[in-house]
Scaffold this active site. Structure first.
Site, PDB file in Angstrom:
ATOM      1  N   SER A 644      67.117  37.677  22.596  1.00  0.00           N
ATOM      2  CA  SER A 644      68.321  36.896  22.850  1.00  0.00           C
ATOM      3  C   SER A 644      67.935  35.536  23.396  1.00  0.00           C
ATOM      4  CB  SER A 644      69.227  37.621  23.843  1.00  0.00           C
ATOM      5  OG  SER A 644      70.443  36.912  24.013  1.00  0.00           O
ATOM      6  N   SER A 649      71.657  35.928  19.372  1.00  0.00           N
ATOM      7  CA  SER A 649      71.003  37.204  19.663  1.00  0.00           C
ATOM      8  C   SER A 649      70.602  37.841  18.334  1.00  0.00           C
ATOM      9  CB  SER A 649      71.940  38.148  20.428  1.00  0.00           C
ATOM     10  OG  SER A 649      72.219  37.659  21.719  1.00  0.00           O
ATOM     11  N   LYS A 665      70.891  38.079  12.938  1.00  0.00           N
ATOM     12  CA  LYS A 665      70.954  37.009  13.931  1.00  0.00           C
ATOM     13  C   LYS A 665      72.418  36.609  14.111  1.00  0.00           C
ATOM     14  CE  LYS A 665      68.806  32.597  15.138  1.00  0.00           C
ATOM     15  NZ  LYS A 665      67.792  31.599  14.731  1.00  0.00           N
ATOM     16  N   ASP A 771      60.403  23.068  16.425  1.00  0.00           N
ATOM     17  CA  ASP A 771      60.280  24.061  17.507  1.00  0.00           C
ATOM     18  C   ASP A 771      59.278  25.138  17.112  1.00  0.00           C
ATOM     19  OD1 ASP A 771      60.722  25.221  19.973  1.00  0.00           O
ATOM     20  OD2 ASP A 771      62.504  26.325  19.340  1.00  0.00           O
TER      21      ASP A 771
END
Length: 932
Positions: A644, A649, A665, A771
């Site tokens: 999460s 989550s 997801k 990321d």
């Protein structure tokens, strides 16, 4: 004039020339050299050089000493090679390059050149290598390049935006040996001239949009092809027949729309090592007539050198041919996800070199014979989701190298053989959804299992005390059995556990307090048992959403939580109040529960009718509703939650009538930025297609029971979790640390580098992840790495500029490139930095945010200061495949030092000091191929 005088003059001139020929020749040589110099200066004049790579191209320095220019050794000095790869050069290629008439190698790859390829390049008489990969060139490949084909030996035009077909003149080159155009956006079919080439040895057109039928002439008897990869295109129709090809070793037609049956003539190619026909629409059954069986035997008998066979995800029917055992060198067989029926032939168990055997999701019946114990090299055995019956053979215990065993969703019966627990290498054991009886063997704790799933059987007795010795156990599922007794106190050692499901058993006693100290535990399901007494109220139990205690009627709580009655005290008043509350609960709760349940069922029925479901690729993905997702995840149960974050989550689940697990997801749309993350992730998934990127099963965009917006994306479940879990496994007491071997780390680095190279250099516009970190790299059942979580990703465009380009950028501290806060615009170099940090983390086992990195010290500086002689002191000692030989001189010099060099160069602070992803990928693959 008298002829005697003429003869005298001619002889005089000849004597003068022979006595001093150099001034005349020098003048000619000077002219040719001057032409080369002017051609180079004209090239420089028309391009942009942001890094100053051509600063040495000065008039006071001979052009043979200019950066990237190589001249021949003989007079006159002529340019024989121009190599200016990866220098961020831009502009258009000038036609004056054709004046370099002695050039043999022209390499301008991995820059930003635009416009067309000059037609005049086809006039270069000696050109052998032409490398223009990873630019922004457009238009057609010039027909004139075929004129150079008498000497051209290698062509690489990958990663461009070329349109039109491959020119006939190039395809018919008499000496062209390798044509690699993989990972582009090429369309159309394979030209006839290319399919009939007699010189090609390597043809790689994978991951494009090529369509039509595969030409029959591609596999003719005169072909010298050794490597053919047409995978992941749009080819349709049948696989053509094969003539007697003496060189073909690897054939990949994966991921197309091929129909029909596998041609028996494939047996004519006796040199084959690898056959990959997976993910197509191939069908038909294995013939049973005598003549056809002979043909089939020819297919499998002649290819005695076959090592890998992948026919998975097709529509194949019939039975597995016994003649498969004639290919005695087979190491991998994957026939999963077909409709193959019948029994597993006994001859399969004689393939003693077999390492991977996947027959899951078929219609196989019969028993697993004791002969399976012959497969002493077997590492993965997947027979799940079939109709196999009988006992699990004890001889499986002889497969001492087995790491993954999945026999789930069958009709197996009898006891769990204790011999299975003698396999010390076993990491994942799934025997769920069978009819197994008896008790769980007491030796269960003798092996280092990470995953144990024996749910949905008829097992009885007590949970073994020894299970507490599985110190690396992460996922424990024992639900829906007949287990009794108490939770063993030895469970307090399972500090690495993430999921525990003991629901629907007959377990008694109090819930142990030691669960409070479990820092990794995410889901605890103890529902529908006979637990009694007070529930712990501190630590882990403070979050009621991750604990399921429903159905335990004898539990109580010292404070109001879990909807449980208050535990009795010595106070008489409290006792009476508790008695009244209990009676009221018994009277009122049932009708309320029935009414609520009825209301819920009605709402789900109505919701199914109004749910709007979208697919990322229209018409190709299964439609699911909000109700389907609720069922698949046990009503979004905390037990099913894998992880999460603030914006989403992820739940593990299984859709009704499906056998595959999926990861769902669910986006927290009430959180700022969550909707944008969903839209961005959909956009990325819609525009990407690569084996090392997470691929969606489907998505759901609708409303929930309260008429609130609901959005979710469904992915294939990654059985081995995230890279972060493997790079940072927990170490408890004196237990051995289970991590990744050096070979596994290299393979994962290759996978991630390949994904980033695809995103940066093979997509238009390029895609930046923004990321990248180990938590966003997922590992499939075979440890293939897939990059995921694109909520923060950005497609680069002209409109993305500094500083506005950074407003919505996500990222994680430690992995974010330093220039994010220095006014630079978003670039692929940001991902390169993150990849460098990720690679350093994989090699050292240390996070970039480790508490040791203070006072200016960083992971990069730590490794850099130890490079090269001190590297054994900072590298992760658990990556060894051969114990204390991990840092032997050959391993250190051959693999570890080159890997560290790549990681350090990628994680440089200044963007201009970092290499581009294509060069990184090439270096990583060079190291990987050498190691593997």
């Amino acid at each position: 004039m008298d002829h005697h005088v003429l003869i005298f003059l001619l002889v005089s001139y000849l004597l003068i020339f022979l006595s001093n020929p150099f001034p005349i020749l020098a003048a000619g040589s000077t002219n040719k050299s001057e032409i080369d110099r002017h051609a180079l200066l004209n090239f420089k004049l028309g391009i942009v050089d942001p890094l100053g790579a051509l600063s040495s191209w000065r008039k006071d320095l001979h052009f043979c000493r200019w950066n990237g220019v190589m001249c021949g050794k003989a007079h006159p000095f002529r340019v024989v090679a121009l190599k200016l790869n990866s220098l961020r050069l831009s502009g258009q290629l000038p036609s004056s390059l054709a004046n370099l008439t002695s050039i043999t190698q022209l390499e301008l790859g991995h820059n930003s050149f635009s416009g067309p390829i000059p037609e005049e390049l086809g006039t270069l008489p000696k050109l052998q290598d032409l490398i223009l990969a990873s630019n922004m060139l457009e238009g057609k490949i010039p027909e004139s390049l075929g004129n150079t084909s008498r000497s051209l030996s290698y062509v690489n035009l990958a990663d461009n935006i070329l349109s039109g077909g491959i020119p006939y003149s190039l395809a018919t080159s008499s000496s062209l040996t390798a044509l690699i155009l993989a990972n582009n956006n090429l369309s159309g079919g394979i030209p006839h001239s290319l399919a009939t080439s007699s010189s090609l040895t390597r043809l790689d057109l994978a991951v494009n949009r090529l369509s039509g039928m595969i030409p029959a002439s591609l596999f003719n008897g005169s072909s010298q092809l050794a490597f053919v990869n047409l995978g992941w295109n749009l080819f349709s129709g049948p696989i053509p027949d094969f003539h007697s090809m003496v060189a073909l070793q690897n054939l990949s037609l994966s991921g197309n729309n091929l129909l029909g049956s596998i041609p028996a003539s494939l047996g004519n190619v006796s040199s084959l090592i690898g056959i990959y026909l997976d993910s197509n629409n191939l069908g038909g059954s294995i013939p049973e007539t005598l003549s056809q069986i002979k043909n089939l035997s020819l297919l499998l008998y002649n290819i005695s050198s076959l090592v890998r066979l992948d026919l998975s995800q097709n529509n194949l029917t019939g039975s597995i041919p016994a003649s498969l055992a004639n290919s005695s060198k087979l190491q991998m067989i994957d026939l999963s996800r077909n409709s193959i029926s019948g029994e597993i032939p006994s001859s399969i168990w004689n393939l003693r070199n077999l390492v991977v055997l996947r027959l899951s999701q078929n219609k196989l019946s019969g028993q697993i014979t004791p002969a399976v114990g012959n497969l002493r090299r077997l590492s993965q055995l997947n027979l799940d989701s079939n109709s196999l019956s009988g006992n699990i053979p004890a001889s499986l215990g002889q497969c001492k190298q087995l790491t993954m065993l999945n026999l789930s969703v069958n009709n197996l019966e009898g006891h769990i053989p204790t011999q299975l627990l003698n396999i010390t290498t076993l990491v994942s054991l799934d025997l769920s959804r069978n009819d197994l009886i008896g008790s769980i063997p007491q030796q269960t704790g003798m092996i280092n299992l990470a995953v144990l799933n024996i749910s949905y059987n008829q097992l009885s007795g007590k949970i073994p005390l020894s299970l507490g010795q599985c110190l690396v156990l992460s996922f424990l599922h024992m639900e829906n059995n007949q287990l009794d007794g108490v939770i063993p106190q030895s469970f307090m050692n399972l500090k690495a556990i993430q999921q525990i499901d003991l629901s629907h058993n007959n377990i008694t006693g109090q819930i142990p307090d030691f669960f409070n100290s479990f820092t990794a535990l995410e889901d605890l399901d103890l529902s529908f048992n006979n637990f009694e007494g007070p529930v712990p109220t501190s630590g882990y139990f403070r979050n009621g959403s991750v604990v399921d205690l429903y159905g335990n009627t004898k539990l109580c709580a010292s404070v109001s939580m879990f909807a449980l009655p208050i535990c009795p005290t010595t106070s008489t008043v409290l006792k009476k109040r508790h008695l009244i509350n209990t009676r009221l609960l018994l009277i009122v709760a049932p009708p309320i529960a029935i009414a609520f349940f009825s209301f819920l069922c009605c709402m789900i029925t109505l919701l199914k009718k109004r749910t709007h479901t979208a697919s990322i690729y229209k018409g190709t993905m299964k439609k699911v509703s909000y109700g389907d997702i609720l069922k698949a995840t046990n009503w979004l149960s905390p037990v099913n939650k894998i992880s999460s974050s603030r914006t989403s989550s992820i739940y593990i689940g299984r859709f009704e009538f499906e056998t595959d697990l999926v990861a769902i997801k669910v986006f927290h749309l009430d959180e700022h930025g969550s909707l944008n993350n969903f839209l961005m992730e959909c956009e990325v998934l819609r525009n990407t297609r690569h084996r090392n990127l997470m691929k969606p099963v489907t998505l759901c965009s609708t409303v929930d029971l309260d008429n609130n917006e609901f959005k979710a994306i469904v992915f294939d479940f990654m059985a081995n979790g995230s890279l972060d879990m493997w790079v940072h496994p927990k170490l408890y007491q004196n237990s051995p640390k289970r991590g990744l071997s050096l070979g596994q780390r290299i393979r994962i680095a290759m996978d991630v580098a390949s994904a980033l190279d695809y995103m940066h250099n093979q997509l238009t516009p390029p895609l930046v992840h923004c990321d990248l970190k180990p938590a966003n790299v997922l590992l499939d059942y075979d440890m293939t790495a897939r990059v995921g979580d694109f909520g923060s990703a950005k497609f680069l465009s002209l409109g993305l500029s500094s500083p506005e380009g950074f407003v919505a950028i996500g990222g994680t501290m430690g992995y974010i490139a330093p220039e994010y806060g220095m006014g630079y615009k978003i670039s692929t170099g940001c991902d390169v930095y993150s990849f460098g940090v990720l690679l350093l983390e994989m090699l050292t086992g240390k996070r970039p945010t480790d508490t040791m990195f203070i006072d200016g010290m960083s992971l990069h500086k730590l490794v850099s200061s130890a490079y090269p002689n001190g590297l054994p002191e900072v590298l992760d000692p658990y990556m060894s495949q051969e114990g204390d030989r991990a840092f032997a001189s050959s391993t250190l010099q051959g693999y570890l030092i080159p890997l560290v060099e790549v990681a350090l160069s990628c994680s440089m602070e200044l963007p201009k000091d970092r290499p581009v992803m294509h060069d990184i990928c090439a270096k990583i693959f060079e190291i990987g191929e050498s190691f593997l």
